[in-house]
Motif scaffolding. Structure first.
Motif, PDB file in Angstrom:
ATOM      1  N   LEU A  14       4.304  67.017  71.520  1.00  0.00           N
ATOM      2  CA  LEU A  14       3.900  66.171  70.393  1.00  0.00           C
ATOM      3  C   LEU A  14       3.421  67.055  69.239  1.00  0.00           C
ATOM      4  O   LEU A  14       2.432  67.773  69.371  1.00  0.00           O
ATOM      5  CB  LEU A  14       2.773  65.225  70.833  1.00  0.00           C
ATOM      6  N   LEU A  15       4.126  66.990  68.117  1.00  0.00           N
ATOM      7  CA  LEU A  15       3.780  67.806  66.954  1.00  0.00           C
ATOM      8  C   LEU A  15       2.895  67.003  65.998  1.00  0.00           C
ATOM      9  O   LEU A  15       3.332  66.024  65.402  1.00  0.00           O
ATOM     10  CB  LEU A  15       5.051  68.248  66.223  1.00  0.00           C
ATOM     11  N   SER A  16       1.641  67.432  65.881  1.00  0.00           N
ATOM     12  CA  SER A  16       0.695  66.789  64.971  1.00  0.00           C
ATOM     13  C   SER A  16       0.564  67.634  63.700  1.00  0.00           C
ATOM     14  O   SER A  16       0.329  68.835  63.780  1.00  0.00           O
ATOM     15  CB  SER A  16      -0.680  66.649  65.643  1.00  0.00           C
ATOM     16  N   PHE A  17       0.697  66.993  62.551  1.00  0.00           N
ATOM     17  CA  PHE A  17       0.505  67.684  61.281  1.00  0.00           C
ATOM     18  C   PHE A  17      -0.906  67.494  60.738  1.00  0.00           C
ATOM     19  O   PHE A  17      -1.198  67.928  59.626  1.00  0.00           O
ATOM     20  CB  PHE A  17       1.508  67.166  60.235  1.00  0.00           C
TER      21      PHE A  17
ATOM     22  N   ARG B  59       2.746  55.425  69.084  1.00  0.00           N
ATOM     23  CA  ARG B  59       3.811  54.418  69.152  1.00  0.00           C
ATOM     24  C   ARG B  59       5.132  54.951  68.616  1.00  0.00           C
ATOM     25  O   ARG B  59       6.175  54.329  68.793  1.00  0.00           O
ATOM     26  CB  ARG B  59       3.403  53.181  68.348  1.00  0.00           C
ATOM     27  N   ARG B  60       5.072  56.057  67.917  1.00  0.00           N
ATOM     28  CA  ARG B  60       6.285  56.654  67.343  1.00  0.00           C
ATOM     29  C   ARG B  60       6.495  58.061  67.901  1.00  0.00           C
ATOM     30  O   ARG B  60       5.562  58.691  68.383  1.00  0.00           O
ATOM     31  CB  ARG B  60       6.163  56.726  65.813  1.00  0.00           C
TER      32      ARG B  60
ATOM     33  N   SER C 193       8.294  60.808  62.721  1.00  0.00           N
ATOM     34  CA  SER C 193       7.439  59.658  62.398  1.00  0.00           C
ATOM     35  C   SER C 193       6.029  59.874  62.941  1.00  0.00           C
ATOM     36  O   SER C 193       5.031  59.619  62.254  1.00  0.00           O
ATOM     37  CB  SER C 193       8.037  58.374  62.984  1.00  0.00           C
ATOM     38  N   PHE C 194       5.937  60.369  64.174  1.00  0.00           N
ATOM     39  CA  PHE C 194       4.632  60.671  64.776  1.00  0.00           C
ATOM     40  C   PHE C 194       3.899  61.716  63.938  1.00  0.00           C
ATOM     41  O   PHE C 194       2.711  61.572  63.629  1.00  0.00           O
ATOM     42  CB  PHE C 194       4.843  61.185  66.205  1.00  0.00           C
ATOM     43  N   ALA C 195       4.625  62.775  63.560  1.00  0.00           N
ATOM     44  CA  ALA C 195       4.004  63.860  62.786  1.00  0.00           C
ATOM     45  C   ALA C 195       3.496  63.351  61.438  1.00  0.00           C
ATOM     46  O   ALA C 195       2.389  63.716  61.004  1.00  0.00           O
ATOM     47  CB  ALA C 195       5.012  64.985  62.587  1.00  0.00           C
ATOM     48  N   MET C 196       4.277  62.510  60.769  1.00  0.00           N
ATOM     49  CA  MET C 196       3.876  62.023  59.447  1.00  0.00           C
ATOM     50  C   MET C 196       2.690  61.056  59.536  1.00  0.00           C
ATOM     51  O   MET C 196       1.848  61.019  58.638  1.00  0.00           O
ATOM     52  CB  MET C 196       5.056  61.355  58.746  1.00  0.00           C
TER      53      MET C 196
END
Length: 326
Positions: free
Chosen positions: A68-71, A119-120, A124-127
């Motif tokens: 999971l890539l978190s920005f 949920r994405r 989308s998850f990163a943004m």
């Protein structure tokens, strides 16, 4: 093969149970370097480096082992820094309690963001993580208790650890931070080599297969997100205690970029990769600070070289050459 047998194969697969020799060597070397650190470097610099390494290790737990890539990880680092600084300076709490409040706040913030973002997938998850982190940034800039400006909370007292140990002494502060640092790296190792960690790797490698085997993938993702945020908050809290301030830089999106750089340069998905990457980046920033804006250009050049030469990061490269898991 039954579902139960297949499920067990994920947890106990030989390919997911690497030799411990590399880790034993890594921990021994790390402990020796940390214990003798004040002999060859300024203690406060080393504390800051360890703080960012804890931050990068938390980020790597999310990216390297769960995919999971978190920005927006600066939000949790900054939350830990601000809450620890506020609890110590304004509320007058002892440093251990202030640090716990900083970590708990970062973890709670991670829970909120995790529930919304998980949920994405993919970009989308990163943004979503970036957008929510920007909300935290603007809150920090406008809230009264944070100082309402980029300068943040200044002149934070270090206090007395357990009411006995005076952390105004740099050496005492160093060994307090070193203890937390070594425990944090060990916790990351244990988590990634537990059944929970093996399921995370299974989700990273093939989420649909993990779902088909009956794992509550969403619960695993949220749990690791909270753990990652808590470690980021711990790094932020330690940094605020060592430098005695928390500023808006701790929450800025560029801080999120720096932790990605540390992880990728060191080796994503390895236990000691963030240790190497974090120390290299902090050392560059410290010793090249006189070059001003050129530091960013040099960092960018090193990043390009690292990606071209060490495609799996420095530690990933060493793993490939030595055959040891690090």
């Amino acid at each position: 093969m039954s579902v139960q047998d297949t499920s067990a194969s994920i947890v106990a697969s030989p390919s997911l149970a690497p030799s411990s020799h590399g880790y034993l060597f890594g921990f021994a070397l790390l402990a020796m370097v940390v214990l003798t650190g004040p002999l060859y470097a300024f203690p406060v610099f080393l504390i800051v480096a360890m703080s960012f390494i804890i931050f990068a290790s938390g980020f790597n737990l999310l990216l390297g082992f769960a995919g999971l890539l978190s920005f927006g990880h600066a939000a949790y680092f900054g939350a830990g820094a601000y809450l620890t600084a506020h609890s110590t300076k304004v509320l007058g709490l002892q440093p251990e309690f202030a640090l716990i409040i900083g970590v708990a706040t970062a973890a709670f913030l991670g829970l909120i963001v995790g529930v919304l973002a998980i949920r994405r997938n993919g970009i989308s998850f990163a943004m979503i993580t970036l957008g929510l982190a920007q909300l935290v940034f603007y809150y920090v800039l406008t809230a009264a208790w944070t100082g309402g400006a980029e300068n943040g909370i200044q002149s934070v007292p270090r206090g007395m650890l357990f009411g006995i140990i005076d952390l105004r002494n740099d050496t005492a502060m160093y060994y307090f931070a070193a203890t937390i640092f070594l425990l944090s790296i060990f916790v990351v190792y244990r988590v990634t080599h537990s059944p929970f960690g093996q399921v995370l790797k299974a989700i990273r490698d093939n989420e649909q297969r993990a779902i088909s085997l009956g794992y509550e993938v969403r619960a695993f993702k949220i749990t690791v997100f909270v753990m990652s945020a808590a470690l980021a908050g711990l790094g932020g809290g330690l940094k605020a205690m060592a430098l005695q301030f928390a500023t808006a830089t701790d929450v800025h999106w560029m801080m999120s970029g720096e932790v990605i750089l540390m992880t990728l340069v060191g080796g994503v998905g390895t236990v000691f990769g963030p240790v190497v990457g974090g120390f290299l980046v902090v050392t560059m920033q410290n010793y090249l600070a006189s070059l001003g804006a050129w530091v960013m250009a040099i960092q960018g050049a090193i990043f390009i070289v690292a990606v071209l030469v060490f495609r799996q990061g420095i530690v990933g490269f060493l793993e490939k050459r030595t055959g040891l898991k690090l």
